[in-house]
Design an enzyme around this catalytic site. Structure first.
Site: not given
Ligand SMILES: [Fe+2]
Lengths: 234, 190
Positions: A105, A144, A154, A157
């Site tokens: 991110y 990630y 995860r 998404h």
């Molecule tokens: Fe996320």
């Protein structure tokens, strides 16, 4: 003023509990006291339907927000926002945010040692059309790691935020990709009690919206609460 | 009446990294022009079950204008919408768990039957570690009508104060939101 028409209540098997111990951070953030049952009043059946600011075409194309092209697999994500009765939810704001193709991110607190992409921020917004349709162009986000449990990852998404016609319709969810092997290990995905309801969060590959020589198409429809009558029908 | 055919899309956590993805014009300031009514600040801290501030929460509020009118087609009261005011606000908590909204004191709004609801902010709390948002309300301690409010009336007496912001200055109200434990905020099943 006449009494308001309430919306349907939460579909318990499709909505997560606040406390779900496999997702560790829920432990001290879930209420312990019983929730107070609230009949819907004018305050809940109204909501911000006007003035969502100026949404520009560039906000719907996350691959064009910088000088160059982001790295990764280009995708087109589209679908319809509807209610439980199948009525389209038109003219409603859809906000999305995601990590880049490497699973990183742009957020300052993301410490995952994967590269940032100078050509990708990962945030977009769009307003649904008269039939409830929306469409984004982006790149496929990476998986990630996170620190919930040893070797926790995860599934890939895209975060989605929706408003709908009333504040009661407010929904924040995540869109997943079909066949992700990480579903079985992800307590956020698994937090939804009903296995079939979990699958509502999984987009499907779609050849019709796949753009030749350009981008793969994924479809993701979003269902908000409905009600048993509309004000117009009364 | 139509039959339900589609299942609700499940809620998922907003996660820790929402800040760059949920920008909003005016963000925590609902005053967008020459708004009518008393301008106020509503602030507080979000606290978790260990008494620690929650630095990665987001609050959203929805409220009527100073006259008690919602800017929405289903508010059919014969009152004017205030173009200097936007009823929706969004605020992330800071590193100390603090949130702050700049708004106007809402008016009272109609409740079920012939009741009147005391001025309040409908409030959603989102955050990492929250698979779904929590719904609460923020009322104001200097409103005499609180005692007759139909929603406060649903809340056990001993817990009502968790929904009522204290007046800490001429135009400042403060209410902490306690997610769990001592003084836990009342959240609603809606
Ligand atoms: Fe996320």
């Amino acid at each position: 003023m006449a009494d308001v028409i309430p919306y349907n209540r939460e579909e318990k098997s499709a909505q997560p509990p606040s406390l779900y111990m496999p997702y560790k951070s829920t432990e001290f953030r879930a209420p312990k006291q019983p929730l107070v049952i609230l009949p819907h009043t004018l305050s809940e059946v109204t909501g911000p339907v006007y003035g969502h600011g100026r949404v520009l075409p560039i906000d719907a194309d996350l691959t064009k927000q910088h000088a160059g092209e982001p790295l990764g697999e280009r995708i087109v994500v589209s679908g319809k926002v509807l209610d439980e009765n199948g009525r389209p939810v038109s003219n409603t704001l859809v906000e999305v945010w995601q990590c880049n193709a490497a699973g990183r991110y742009i957020h300052a607190r993301d410490q995952h040692p994967a590269p940032l992409d100078p050509n990708f921020s990962g945030a977009g917004r769009v307003v649904t059309d008269a039939e409830g349709n929306y469409k984004f162009t982006t790149i496929k986000p990476g998986a990630y790691p996170w620190r919930n449990h040893p070797n926790a990852w995860r599934p890939a998404h895209i975060h989605f935020s929706l408003f709908g016609p009333s504040f009661i319709n407010r929904l924040v969810t995540q869109m997943y990709f079909p066949g992700d092997p990480l579903f079985a290990f992800d307590p956020i995905y698994q937090g939804i009690p009903d296995v079939k309801a979990r699958e509502r969060m999984v987009s499907r590959f779609d050849m019709d919206t796949t753009v030749p020589e350009w981008a793969l198409g994924y479809k993701f429809d979003i269902v908000l609460r409905g009600r048993n009558a509309t004000p117009m029908e009364d | 009446m139509s039959k339900q055919r589609f299942g609700q899309t499940p809620s998922q956590t907003v996660g820790p990294f929402f800040h760059f993805g949920l920008p909003y014009e005016n963000d925590n300031n609902l005053i967008v022009g020459d708004a009518q009514g008393q301008r106020i600040v509503v602030e507080g801290r979000v606290i978790d079950g260990q008494g620690e501030p929650v630095p990665d929460c987001m609050l959203e509020i929805w409220q009527a204008n100073a006259a008690g009118k919602y800017d929405h087609p289903e508010d059919t009261q014969d009152k004017s919408v205030d173009r200097g005011f936007h009823g929706f606000g969004r605020c992330s908590t800071d590193k100390d768990g603090i949130f702050r909204f700049h708004t106007v004191k809402p008016g009272a709004v109609p409740g079920p039957g012939n009741t009147l609801q005391a001025p309040h902010l409908v409030t959603f709390v989102f955050g990492r570690g929250m698979l779904k948002q929590l719904l609460t309300r923020i009322y104001f301690e200097d409103e005499a009508h609180n005692v007759n409010d139909p929603v406060l009336g649903l809340v056990p007496n001993a817990r009502r104060s968790t929904l009522i912001a204290g007046k800490t200055g001429p135009a400042t109200y403060k209410l902490d939101i306690v997610l769990q434990g001592n003084g836990e905020t009342v959240f609603f099943d809606y």
